[in-house]
Design a protein around this motif. Structure first.
Motif, mmCIF file in Angstrom:
data_model
loop_
_atom_site.group_PDB
_atom_site.id
_atom_site.type_symbol
_atom_site.label_atom_id
_atom_site.label_comp_id
_atom_site.label_asym_id
_atom_site.label_seq_id
_atom_site.Cartn_x
_atom_site.Cartn_y
_atom_site.Cartn_z
ATOM 1 N N ASP A 1 4.254 10.216 -0.966
ATOM 2 C CA ASP A 1 5.533 9.777 -1.525
ATOM 3 C C ASP A 1 5.338 8.436 -2.226
ATOM 4 N N PRO A 2 5.220 8.439 -3.559
ATOM 5 C CA PRO A 2 4.949 7.193 -4.292
ATOM 6 C C PRO A 2 6.119 6.206 -4.334
ATOM 7 N N THR A 3 7.255 6.576 -3.762
ATOM 8 C CA THR A 3 8.398 5.657 -3.736
ATOM 9 C C THR A 3 8.484 4.880 -2.429
ATOM 10 N N ARG A 4 7.566 5.141 -1.494
ATOM 11 C CA ARG A 4 7.562 4.454 -0.205
ATOM 12 C C ARG A 4 6.189 3.877 0.089
ATOM 13 N N GLY A 5 6.178 2.747 0.769
ATOM 14 C CA GLY A 5 4.904 2.130 1.113
ATOM 15 C C GLY A 5 5.051 1.194 2.289
ATOM 16 N N ARG A 6 3.972 0.443 2.546
ATOM 17 C CA ARG A 6 4.036 -0.563 3.607
ATOM 18 C C ARG A 6 3.479 -1.870 3.062
ATOM 19 N N ILE A 7 4.077 -2.946 3.496
ATOM 20 C CA ILE A 7 3.683 -4.268 3.041
ATOM 21 C C ILE A 7 2.446 -4.678 3.831
ATOM 22 N N VAL A 8 1.370 -4.955 3.105
ATOM 23 C CA VAL A 8 0.098 -5.294 3.735
ATOM 24 C C VAL A 8 0.005 -6.792 3.983
ATOM 25 N N LYS A 9 0.410 -7.604 2.999
ATOM 26 C CA LYS A 9 0.376 -9.051 3.199
ATOM 27 C C LYS A 9 1.270 -9.762 2.214
ATOM 28 N N LYS A 10 1.641 -10.982 2.581
ATOM 29 C CA LYS A 10 2.441 -11.849 1.728
ATOM 30 C C LYS A 10 1.477 -12.669 0.877
ATOM 31 N N GLU B 1 0.871 -1.175 0.000
ATOM 32 C CA GLU B 1 0.000 0.000 0.000
ATOM 33 C C GLU B 1 0.907 1.223 0.000
ATOM 34 N N PHE B 2 0.724 2.113 -0.978
ATOM 35 C CA PHE B 2 1.606 3.267 -1.137
ATOM 36 C C PHE B 2 1.092 4.495 -0.431
ATOM 37 N N SER B 3 2.033 5.337 -0.037
ATOM 38 C CA SER B 3 1.723 6.623 0.566
ATOM 39 C C SER B 3 1.227 7.565 -0.522
ATOM 40 N N GLU B 4 0.235 8.375 -0.198
ATOM 41 C CA GLU B 4 -0.266 9.353 -1.165
ATOM 42 C C GLU B 4 0.738 10.479 -1.366
#
Length: 68
Positions: free
Chosen positions: A57-66, A52-55
């Protein structure tokens, strides 16, 4: 948060950060989701994940699931 896309883990970095590669071959940085997901599964290069990406900064995000 922003859109959720599929990516592949390319490299594990310090502090539970991961470098991921998207389908369009671009690379981004992501960290594991926190809060209720305290039983975090360690990821290795080659694992497929949903990010899921940050609105802001499109180069950073968080992993929601494997995936898989």
């Amino acid at each position: 948060m922003g859109p959720v896309v599929e990516a592949v883990v390319v490299e594990e970095l310090p502090s539970l950060l991961y470098r991921l590669e998207l389908k369009d071959k671009s690379r981004v940085m992501a960290h594991g989701a926190s809060g209720s997901q305290r039983n975090w599964v360690r990821l290795v290069p080659g694992d497929r994940v949903e990010v899921e990406f940050s609105e802001h900064d499109p180069t950073r995000g968080r992993i929601v699931k494997k995936i898989g």
